[in-house]
Design a protein around this motif. Structure first.
Motif, mmCIF file in Angstrom:
data_model
loop_
_atom_site.group_PDB
_atom_site.id
_atom_site.type_symbol
_atom_site.label_atom_id
_atom_site.label_comp_id
_atom_site.label_asym_id
_atom_site.label_seq_id
_atom_site.Cartn_x
_atom_site.Cartn_y
_atom_site.Cartn_z
ATOM 1 N N LEU A 1 44.900 62.013 26.120
ATOM 2 C CA LEU A 1 45.824 61.154 26.864
ATOM 3 C C LEU A 1 45.733 61.447 28.358
ATOM 4 N N LYS A 2 45.805 62.715 28.723
ATOM 5 C CA LYS A 2 45.752 63.095 30.134
ATOM 6 C C LYS A 2 44.401 62.765 30.740
ATOM 7 N N GLU A 3 43.349 63.062 30.003
ATOM 8 C CA GLU A 3 41.993 62.786 30.503
ATOM 9 C C GLU A 3 41.805 61.293 30.787
ATOM 10 N N ASN A 4 42.235 60.453 29.847
ATOM 11 C CA ASN A 4 42.091 59.012 30.020
ATOM 12 C C ASN A 4 42.974 58.486 31.150
ATOM 13 N N PHE A 5 44.164 59.055 31.259
ATOM 14 C CA PHE A 5 45.068 58.637 32.332
ATOM 15 C C PHE A 5 44.455 58.925 33.703
ATOM 16 N N LEU A 6 43.941 60.128 33.884
ATOM 17 C CA LEU A 6 43.349 60.499 35.172
ATOM 18 C C LEU A 6 42.123 59.644 35.485
ATOM 19 N N ARG A 7 41.319 59.394 34.469
ATOM 20 C CA ARG A 7 40.110 58.587 34.664
ATOM 21 C C ARG A 7 40.459 57.158 35.068
ATOM 22 N N LEU A 8 41.416 56.569 34.363
ATOM 23 C CA LEU A 8 41.802 55.197 34.660
ATOM 24 C C LEU A 8 42.585 55.098 35.971
ATOM 25 N N SER A 9 43.405 56.108 36.255
ATOM 26 C CA SER A 9 44.183 56.103 37.491
ATOM 27 C C SER A 9 43.272 56.054 38.706
ATOM 28 N N GLU A 10 42.206 56.800 38.630
ATOM 29 C CA GLU A 10 41.253 56.805 39.747
ATOM 30 C C GLU A 10 40.629 55.422 39.940
ATOM 31 N N LYS A 11 40.350 54.724 38.840
ATOM 32 C CA LYS A 11 39.668 53.437 38.923
ATOM 33 C C LYS A 11 40.569 52.303 39.397
ATOM 34 N N VAL A 12 41.856 52.352 39.062
ATOM 35 C CA VAL A 12 42.737 51.234 39.412
ATOM 36 C C VAL A 12 43.712 51.572 40.538
ATOM 37 N N HIS A 13 43.557 52.741 41.163
ATOM 38 C CA HIS A 13 44.488 53.111 42.237
ATOM 39 C C HIS A 13 44.418 52.083 43.364
ATOM 40 N N PRO A 14 45.557 51.594 43.829
ATOM 41 C CA PRO A 14 45.589 50.550 44.870
ATOM 42 C C PRO A 14 44.806 50.897 46.134
ATOM 43 N N ASP A 15 44.717 52.203 46.467
ATOM 44 C CA ASP A 15 44.001 52.596 47.685
ATOM 45 C C ASP A 15 42.512 52.229 47.622
ATOM 46 N N ARG A 16 41.976 52.092 46.427
ATOM 47 C CA ARG A 16 40.563 51.736 46.271
ATOM 48 C C ARG A 16 40.310 50.277 46.639
ATOM 49 N N TYR A 17 41.378 49.494 46.701
ATOM 50 C CA TYR A 17 41.214 48.045 46.883
ATOM 51 C C TYR A 17 41.863 47.546 48.178
ATOM 52 N N PHE A 18 41.951 48.434 49.181
ATOM 53 C CA PHE A 18 42.628 48.031 50.418
ATOM 54 C C PHE A 18 41.865 46.951 51.177
ATOM 55 N N ASN A 19 40.561 46.813 50.906
ATOM 56 C CA ASN A 19 39.763 45.773 51.572
ATOM 57 C C ASN A 19 39.569 44.542 50.686
ATOM 58 N N ALA A 20 40.156 44.573 49.493
ATOM 59 C CA ALA A 20 39.980 43.461 48.560
ATOM 60 C C ALA A 20 40.947 42.327 48.882
ATOM 61 N N SER A 21 40.815 41.248 48.150
ATOM 62 C CA SER A 21 41.707 40.109 48.352
ATOM 63 C C SER A 21 43.124 40.477 47.935
ATOM 64 N N GLY A 22 44.093 39.687 48.362
ATOM 65 C CA GLY A 22 45.476 39.926 47.993
ATOM 66 C C GLY A 22 45.678 39.877 46.495
ATOM 67 N N GLU A 23 44.921 38.996 45.829
ATOM 68 C CA GLU A 23 45.028 38.870 44.378
ATOM 69 C C GLU A 23 44.612 40.161 43.686
ATOM 70 N N VAL A 24 43.505 40.737 44.150
ATOM 71 C CA VAL A 24 43.017 41.972 43.545
ATOM 72 C C VAL A 24 43.947 43.139 43.875
ATOM 73 N N GLN A 25 44.447 43.190 45.110
ATOM 74 C CA GLN A 25 45.375 44.258 45.488
ATOM 75 C C GLN A 25 46.639 44.208 44.636
ATOM 76 N N ASP A 26 47.128 43.014 44.404
ATOM 77 C CA ASP A 26 48.327 42.853 43.572
ATOM 78 C C ASP A 26 48.060 43.290 42.143
ATOM 79 N N LEU A 27 46.886 42.939 41.636
ATOM 80 C CA LEU A 27 46.524 43.330 40.274
ATOM 81 C C LEU A 27 46.372 44.843 40.166
ATOM 82 N N ALA A 28 45.784 45.464 41.193
ATOM 83 C CA ALA A 28 45.626 46.923 41.185
ATOM 84 C C ALA A 28 46.980 47.610 41.193
#
Length: 231
Positions: free
Chosen positions: A61-88
């Motif tokens: 559970l913890k391993e998957n949470f950390l892995r997914l958190s890194e991938k969907v963290h909003p900071d990763r999408y600061f240059n993306a469209s508003g739609e993607v930022q909202d989804l993140a």
């Protein structure tokens, strides 16, 4: 951009990313590194890729949470469209809620019950006679300590006596908590060998155990607070 999914299986879970065609169940495609729309059919267990059962594999559970958190963290999408930022942002919030629920045995069981019954698990009203008697006994001591504190709590001898009682109650509450979790583990062993349509008796047992955990959790919080107050 936000990528859709092309296919679903018979349980409504996503199985194919429209962007790269990769079969994947979740809200992030690890093949093309794309954040995916959240499906209303997904539950916390599927989101965090753990089995839907009373006892969750905490390490996974913890391993998957950390892995997914890194991938969907909003900071990763600061240059993306508003739609993607909202989804993140929504995905990250949902992921955090799912993790906080499943890592807590009491909340995990309540959530599992709600999935099995297709409605929110009822608020705890009754626990076993033994647990209720302990709850009342401990609550009486906590009330005495609370009154002592409100009056100034100047008697050091009485303070030590109350602290000793509170520590004893805390240890007993912990032992009772562990005993209930042992019962949950026994239900879990039966769960994995039982088909969905035959799990109703197990769900009823889990409901009783969730009430036990709820009362013990409230009591432990109260005791811990008073221990800090008079220490």
């Amino acid at each position: 951009m936000v990528h859709e999914v092309l296919e679903h299986d018979d349980k409504g879970k996503r199985v194919k990313c429209l962007s790269c065609g990769s079969p994947y169940e979740g809200f992030f495609c690890f093949d093309c590194h794309t954040i995916l729309p959240i499906s209303g059919e997904m539950n916390y267990f599927s989101i965090l890729e753990v089995e839907k059962r009373p006892v969750v594999d905490m390490a996974r559970l913890k391993e998957n949470f950390l892995r997914l958190s890194e991938k969907v963290h909003p900071d990763r999408y600061f240059n993306a469209s508003g739609e993607v930022q909202d989804l993140a942002l929504k995905s990250s919030s949902l992921l955090n809620k799912a993790y906080s629920t499943l890592k807590d045995p009491k909340e995990c069981i309540r959530y599992l019950i709600s999935l099995e019954n297709d409605r929110e698990a009822p608020v705890s009203k009754h626990a076993s006679t033994e647990t209720m008697e302990f709850f009342i006994e401990a609550s009486d001591v906590c009330n005495e300590v609370n009154t002592f504190v409100k009056k100034g709590g100047g008697d050091e001898s009485l303070k030590r006596d109350y602290l000793r009682k509170l520590l004893g109650l805390k240890n007993e509450a912990i032992d009772r908590w562990k005993a209930v979790l042992g019962e949950v583990e026994r239900v879990d062993k039966e769960w994995i060998g039982t088909t969905d349509e035959n799990r109703k008796p197990l769900v009823k047992r889990l409901l009783v155990l969730s009430h036990e955990l709820s009362y013990l959790s409230k009591l432990q919080s109260l005791i811990d607070e008073l221990i800090v107050t008079i220490s």
